[in-house]
Design a protein around this motif. Structure first.
Motif, mmCIF file in Angstrom:
data_model
loop_
_atom_site.group_PDB
_atom_site.id
_atom_site.type_symbol
_atom_site.label_atom_id
_atom_site.label_comp_id
_atom_site.label_asym_id
_atom_site.label_seq_id
_atom_site.Cartn_x
_atom_site.Cartn_y
_atom_site.Cartn_z
ATOM 1 N N THR A 114 0.827 -1.207 0.000
ATOM 2 C CA THR A 114 0.000 0.000 0.000
ATOM 3 C C THR A 114 0.863 1.259 0.000
ATOM 4 O O THR A 114 0.615 2.197 -0.765
ATOM 5 N N THR A 115 1.883 1.270 0.840
ATOM 6 C CA THR A 115 2.776 2.434 0.905
ATOM 7 C C THR A 115 3.479 2.661 -0.424
ATOM 8 O O THR A 115 3.530 3.793 -0.924
ATOM 9 N N LEU A 116 3.995 1.588 -1.000
ATOM 10 C CA LEU A 116 4.675 1.718 -2.292
ATOM 11 C C LEU A 116 3.715 2.175 -3.386
ATOM 12 O O LEU A 116 4.092 2.952 -4.265
ATOM 13 N N SER A 117 2.472 1.715 -3.343
ATOM 14 C CA SER A 117 1.487 2.108 -4.361
ATOM 15 C C SER A 117 1.160 3.594 -4.263
ATOM 16 O O SER A 117 1.045 4.277 -5.290
ATOM 17 N N VAL A 118 1.000 4.093 -3.042
ATOM 18 C CA VAL A 118 0.724 5.525 -2.877
ATOM 19 C C VAL A 118 1.922 6.358 -3.345
ATOM 20 O O VAL A 118 1.756 7.351 -4.070
ATOM 21 N N LEU A 119 3.126 5.939 -2.944
ATOM 22 C CA LEU A 119 4.323 6.649 -3.401
ATOM 23 C C LEU A 119 4.448 6.580 -4.916
ATOM 24 O O LEU A 119 4.813 7.566 -5.569
ATOM 25 N N TRP A 120 4.155 5.429 -5.505
ATOM 26 C CA TRP A 120 4.222 5.257 -6.957
ATOM 27 C C TRP A 120 3.316 6.270 -7.652
ATOM 28 O O TRP A 120 3.710 6.909 -8.627
ATOM 29 N N LEU A 121 2.096 6.413 -7.147
ATOM 30 C CA LEU A 121 1.147 7.338 -7.759
ATOM 31 C C LEU A 121 1.633 8.783 -7.623
ATOM 32 O O LEU A 121 1.582 9.552 -8.592
ATOM 33 N N LEU A 122 2.117 9.143 -6.447
ATOM 34 C CA LEU A 122 2.598 10.511 -6.244
ATOM 35 C C LEU A 122 3.802 10.819 -7.137
ATOM 36 O O LEU A 122 3.874 11.895 -7.742
ATOM 37 N N TRP A 123 4.751 9.892 -7.193
ATOM 38 C CA TRP A 123 5.931 10.106 -8.049
ATOM 39 C C TRP A 123 5.515 10.166 -9.522
ATOM 40 O O TRP A 123 6.065 10.960 -10.279
ATOM 41 N N LEU A 124 4.571 9.329 -9.930
ATOM 42 C CA LEU A 124 4.126 9.335 -11.328
ATOM 43 C C LEU A 124 3.492 10.670 -11.699
ATOM 44 O O LEU A 124 3.767 11.221 -12.765
ATOM 45 N N VAL A 125 2.653 11.197 -10.826
ATOM 46 C CA VAL A 125 2.028 12.498 -11.095
ATOM 47 C C VAL A 125 3.115 13.572 -11.219
ATOM 48 O O VAL A 125 3.095 14.383 -12.153
ATOM 49 N N GLY A 126 4.059 13.579 -10.294
ATOM 50 C CA GLY A 126 5.135 14.562 -10.353
ATOM 51 C C GLY A 126 5.963 14.445 -11.619
ATOM 52 O O GLY A 126 6.307 15.448 -12.255
ATOM 53 N N CYS A 127 6.287 13.214 -11.997
ATOM 54 C CA CYS A 127 7.093 12.998 -13.219
ATOM 55 C C CYS A 127 6.342 13.444 -14.464
ATOM 56 O O CYS A 127 6.895 14.147 -15.319
ATOM 57 N N CYS A 128 5.091 13.015 -14.578
ATOM 58 C CA CYS A 128 4.319 13.323 -15.795
ATOM 59 C C CYS A 128 4.053 14.814 -15.930
ATOM 60 O O CYS A 128 4.197 15.377 -17.020
ATOM 61 N N VAL A 129 3.657 15.463 -14.842
ATOM 62 C CA VAL A 129 3.348 16.891 -14.928
ATOM 63 C C VAL A 129 4.613 17.699 -15.204
ATOM 64 O O VAL A 129 4.604 18.602 -16.051
ATOM 65 N N SER A 130 5.716 17.371 -14.525
ATOM 66 C CA SER A 130 6.949 18.134 -14.781
ATOM 67 C C SER A 130 7.449 17.913 -16.205
ATOM 68 O O SER A 130 7.935 18.848 -16.845
ATOM 69 N N THR A 131 7.301 16.691 -16.717
ATOM 70 C CA THR A 131 7.717 16.429 -18.095
ATOM 71 C C THR A 131 6.811 17.147 -19.089
ATOM 72 O O THR A 131 7.271 17.588 -20.136
ATOM 73 N N SER A 132 5.529 17.291 -18.759
ATOM 74 C CA SER A 132 4.636 18.005 -19.672
ATOM 75 C C SER A 132 4.889 19.511 -19.636
ATOM 76 O O SER A 132 4.700 20.205 -20.633
ATOM 77 N N ILE A 133 5.345 20.035 -18.505
ATOM 78 C CA ILE A 133 5.654 21.466 -18.406
ATOM 79 C C ILE A 133 6.978 21.775 -19.095
ATOM 80 O O ILE A 133 7.109 22.770 -19.813
ATOM 81 N N TRP A 134 7.991 20.932 -18.859
ATOM 82 C CA TRP A 134 9.330 21.149 -19.414
ATOM 83 C C TRP A 134 9.727 19.945 -20.273
ATOM 84 O O TRP A 134 10.610 19.168 -19.903
ATOM 85 N N PRO A 135 9.112 19.778 -21.458
ATOM 86 C CA PRO A 135 9.393 18.583 -22.251
ATOM 87 C C PRO A 135 10.775 18.563 -22.884
ATOM 88 O O PRO A 135 11.361 17.507 -23.079
ATOM 89 N N ASN A 136 11.305 19.725 -23.209
ATOM 90 C CA ASN A 136 12.589 19.774 -23.899
ATOM 91 C C ASN A 136 13.340 21.018 -23.432
ATOM 92 O O ASN A 136 13.002 22.137 -23.794
ATOM 93 N N LEU A 137 14.358 20.781 -22.629
ATOM 94 C CA LEU A 137 15.117 21.904 -22.073
ATOM 95 C C LEU A 137 16.486 22.057 -22.722
ATOM 96 O O LEU A 137 17.374 22.701 -22.156
ATOM 97 N N THR A 138 16.669 21.489 -23.898
ATOM 98 C CA THR A 138 17.981 21.557 -24.542
ATOM 99 C C THR A 138 18.350 22.980 -24.959
ATOM 100 O O THR A 138 19.531 23.290 -25.095
ATOM 101 N N PHE A 139 17.362 23.845 -25.146
ATOM 102 C CA PHE A 139 17.642 25.205 -25.592
ATOM 103 C C PHE A 139 18.303 26.058 -24.503
ATOM 104 O O PHE A 139 18.899 27.093 -24.802
ATOM 105 N N CYS A 140 18.214 25.648 -23.245
ATOM 106 C CA CYS A 140 18.734 26.495 -22.163
ATOM 107 C C CYS A 140 19.755 25.775 -21.285
ATOM 108 O O CYS A 140 19.969 26.165 -20.138
#
Length: 181
Positions: free
Chosen positions: A91-117
């Motif tokens: 249960t603990t790992l599943s909750v952490l998995w969901l939280l980390w997944l949300v953080g990863c997906c949202v941050s990747t959608s905000i900053w998909p390609n940072l090679t320019f900077c």
């Protein structure tokens, strides 16, 4: 727990601990930068701000760092059985998995390609932050697979025969009578 599971489980928790620590440090650096922008900074026209997803990743790393000792049993938790400790871990790992997944997906959608900077340190910090977030999430996937295998292994009955009473006499005989086979 099988021998392979126990050999892999501890190193994965140590790896997750390292990734969560690095993510914590990187999110703190990012929040410090955005909340104290230097004068004349072109980011957000020099107005201080913070990225909510960076705060979410900070919470993910803190929760991971705080819950790993409980899940590993380094800090004892009173549970009624080994099965409940396995379910607590899953249960603990599943909750952490969901939280980390949300953080990863949202941050990747905000900053998909940072090679320019990449010549700027804040950009490199964002890239490293997202990389360690994805690496931590991948480690959580491996830990969840091991936890599921562990729960299934504990729930499975032993390989001993279920009934061997067919070779014994009938249990329906009246007490005191001898029954021939």
């Amino acid at each position: 727990m099988g021998p392979l599971q126990s050999i892999i489980r501890l190193p994965l928790y140590i790896i997750l601990w390292v990734f969560a620590t690095l993510l914590f440090i990187l999110t703190c650096v990012r929040l410090n930068y955005t909340l104290h922008l230097p004068s004349g900074d072109t980011l957000n026209k020099g107005v201080d701000f913070y990225d909510p997803i960076v705060a979410e990743l900070l919470v993910c790393s803190l929760l991971s760092l705080g819950l790993i000792p409980f899940v590993m049993g380094w800090i004892p938790v009173v549970l009624s059985s080994a099965a409940s400790s396995n379910l607590l871990e899953l249960t603990t790992l599943s909750v952490l998995w969901l939280l980390w997944l949300v953080g990863c997906c949202v941050s990747t959608s905000i900053w998909p390609n940072l090679t320019f900077c990449m010549q700027y340190a804040p950009c490199r910090i964002l890239t490293a932050m997202m990389a360690f977030a994805w690496l931590g999430w991948t480690t959580l996937v491996g830990l969840i697979v091991i936890a599921i295998l562990n729960v299934v292994h504990k729930a499975r009955p032993s390989r001993a025969p279920i009934m061997v009473e067919w070779a014994a006499g009938s249990s329906f005989a009246r007490p005191g009578t001898v029954q021939s086979v």
